[in-house]
Design an enzyme around this catalytic site. Structure first.
Site, PDB file in Angstrom:
ATOM      1  N   SER A 106       0.691  -1.326  -0.111  1.00  0.00           N
ATOM      2  CA  SER A 106       0.058   0.128  -0.067  1.00  0.00           C
ATOM      3  C   SER A 106       0.593   1.295  -0.136  1.00  0.00           C
ATOM      4  CB  SER A 106      -0.800  -0.166   1.228  1.00  0.00           C
ATOM      5  OG  SER A 106      -1.966   0.864   1.096  1.00  0.00           O
ATOM      6  N   ASP A 251      -2.093   6.183  -4.191  1.00  0.00           N
ATOM      7  CA  ASP A 251      -1.079   5.405  -3.551  1.00  0.00           C
ATOM      8  C   ASP A 251      -0.486   4.239  -4.361  1.00  0.00           C
ATOM      9  OD1 ASP A 251      -3.291   3.758  -3.114  1.00  0.00           O
ATOM     10  OD2 ASP A 251      -3.057   3.442  -1.331  1.00  0.00           O
ATOM     11  N   ASP A 253      -1.122   1.131  -4.833  1.00  0.00           N
ATOM     12  CA  ASP A 253      -1.890   0.274  -5.153  1.00  0.00           C
ATOM     13  C   ASP A 253      -3.333   0.721  -5.513  1.00  0.00           C
ATOM     14  OD1 ASP A 253      -2.551   0.519  -2.471  1.00  0.00           O
ATOM     15  OD2 ASP A 253      -3.521  -1.457  -2.394  1.00  0.00           O
ATOM     16  N   ASP A 255      -5.962   2.057  -4.057  1.00  0.00           N
ATOM     17  CA  ASP A 255      -7.105   2.152  -3.460  1.00  0.00           C
ATOM     18  C   ASP A 255      -7.508   3.303  -2.520  1.00  0.00           C
ATOM     19  OD1 ASP A 255      -5.492   1.718  -1.388  1.00  0.00           O
ATOM     20  OD2 ASP A 255      -6.221  -0.102  -0.725  1.00  0.00           O
TER      21      ASP A 255
END
Length: 463
Positions: A106, A251, A253, A255
């Site tokens: 993340s 970010d 990833d 999400d």
């Protein structure tokens, strides 16, 4: 070196001795434990597990280790390559797979990576399920497949496009309105998979002018990858030049979604969900959910439409559970995480971008004008360092009793709702600290509220 084992997955720094970091030996053990759990619990018969990854430098190594282990456990691996977290979640259901593993840490810095574990619905394992995986790993209670039962790899790199197509198909995404608005959009994708997915999404939405920052997915993050104001000075400078209508930051990833106003001011991560919910509630009456540490603004907006707001414990899996329980039409977390059930039960920056651009196009307002239309709140964040002699549970109970005359919630630490502000204390799952978040109408009052509770804690610890 760090290795953190929690219900949300296994994450750590790359390198070091076994048990000290996220190295191949540990990756094999936890992947095998997850495969054992899935084999025992899934109702799906396809024998497939989806694997997707962000663009971290260690991603290729981790992917091969995970893929080989899953094959060794007798599963067929659907390798979807570089893919966002929400893309991987959707791929699990589209493939009718038994589960999925997302390889991403993340917003953590580049030396980190992680295994995030999904069930057959493409949703994160809950606390009970996560603990079972950890127990299987601790006991090394797994067996590898015989030679004739080894799995195979199926490469399928079409899921970013499929994800985009699913976003375009949402009833409340209006491609024609976005195209007619002729937006100029700036993006910062922090040198990860957002650099692949976000430009492709914007082009599909009819955005002609895209100013790309840090879109090469090489894993060498151009700045601290957490999308907080202090890390977004580059895109803020671009916006201040007046060359774009809106800025989007994700970010690694993808999400979480942060918005930048046309004048370079931060929209505020807490208000990403608020703005999207505002748009959704105009067209779809229903309940909303966020976590206990998220802004009160969502509650205010929800009630203005005559609907009900509910708070969940911190953590995406807890928010999703509360959304299902209350049949919420929109929810998420104050870190820029938008969860829209009409798409899927996972935080999704692609969905957030498409819905926000639709709302912006139809409102006819500037981004800063839209932001000014929402209740003005400010959040202060503090932390209390823990030592081994501090009884955290007893401490939180004592705080709760001291403020018992107010509205107190204890499903996740202690949250105290004052009439004009709130403060939330909870033990971190990843660090030896108590997090102290406070929100009020001004930053000064929020800081004062947090400091007041910090003083109370200090007095209790000193006794």
């Amino acid at each position: 070196m760090s290795l953190i084992k929690s219900i949300s997955g296994i994450r750590g720094t790359i390198g070091g001795r076994a048990g000290e970091g996220l190295n191949p030996l540990d990756i094999v053990k936890f992947t095998a434990a997850y495969a054992t759990f899935i084999r025992k619990t899934t109702s799906v018969k396809t024998n497939k597990i989806v694997v997707g990854r962000d663009a971290r430098i260690s991603g290729e190594m981790v992917k091969h280790t995970v893929t080989g282990t899953l094959m060794g456990m007798g599963f067929d691996v659907v390798d979807i390559g570089l893919a966002t977290t929400p893309t991987t979640e959707l791929a699990v259901t589209m493939e009718n797979a038994c589960g999925g593993i997302i390889l991403t840490a993340s917003h953590n810095p580049k030396q980190w990576n992680a295994l995030k574990l999904l069930n057959e619905k493409g949703e994160f394992l809950n606390a009970v399920e996560g603990n079972e995986v950890l127990q299987i790993a601790a006991n090394e209670d797994f067996s590898f497949a015989e030679v004739d039962q080894l799995g195979k790899v199926i490469e399928n790199h079409s899921y970013t496009q499929k994800h985009i197509e699913s976003v375009l198909a949402l009833d409340l995404v209006d491609v024609a309105a976005i195209k007619a608005a002729n937006f100029s959009v700036a993006i910062d994708c922090v040198n990860s998979v957002g650099g692949i997915a976000i430009p492709a999404l914007l082009e599909a939405l009819g955005v002609k002018e895209i100013k790309k920052l840090n879109c090469e997915p090489n894993g060498h993050f151009a700045h601290n990858p957490e999308p907080l104001p202090e890390n977004l000075t580059e895109i803020a400078s671009v916006m201040k030049e007046g060359k774009a209508d809106v800025g989007f930051v994700v970010d690694p990833d993808v999400d979480r979604l942060a918005l930048i106003c046309e004048n370079g001011n931060m929209f505020g991560e807490e208000y990403t969900l608020v703005a999207v919910a505002d748009y959704i509630l105009q067209h779809t009456p229903g309940n909303t959910v966020s976590n206990l540490s998220s802004s009160r603004a969502l509650r205010d907006i929800t009630r203005s439409y005559g609907q009900q707001y509910n708070a969940a414990a911190v953590g995406e899996v807890n928010v999703v559970a509360k959304m299902k329980e209350t049949n919420a039409v929109i929810g998420g977390e104050g870190n820029g995480g938008v969860i829209y059930p009409a798409s899927h039960y996972g935080r999704d920056a692609l969905v957030g971008i498409a819905l926000f651009l639709t709302y912006l196009a139809k409102s006819g307002k500037k981004v800063s004008e839209l932001r000014a239309s929402y209740p003005p709140y400010s959040i202060a964040k503090q932390k209390v360092q823990l030592t081994s002699d501090i009884d955290v549970d007893a401490l939180l109970t004592a705080v709760k009793e001291k403020y018992i005359q107010y509205d107190v919630t204890d499903i996740d630490g202690v949250k105290i709702d004052f009439p004009d502000r709130w403060v939330h204390l909870r033990k971190s799952n990843t660090e030896p600290i108590i997090r102290v978040y406070a929100e009020a109408s001004t930053s000064e009052l929020a800081e004062k509220t947090a400091a007041g509770v910090m003083d109370v804690i200090a007095q209790m610890v000193a006794k």
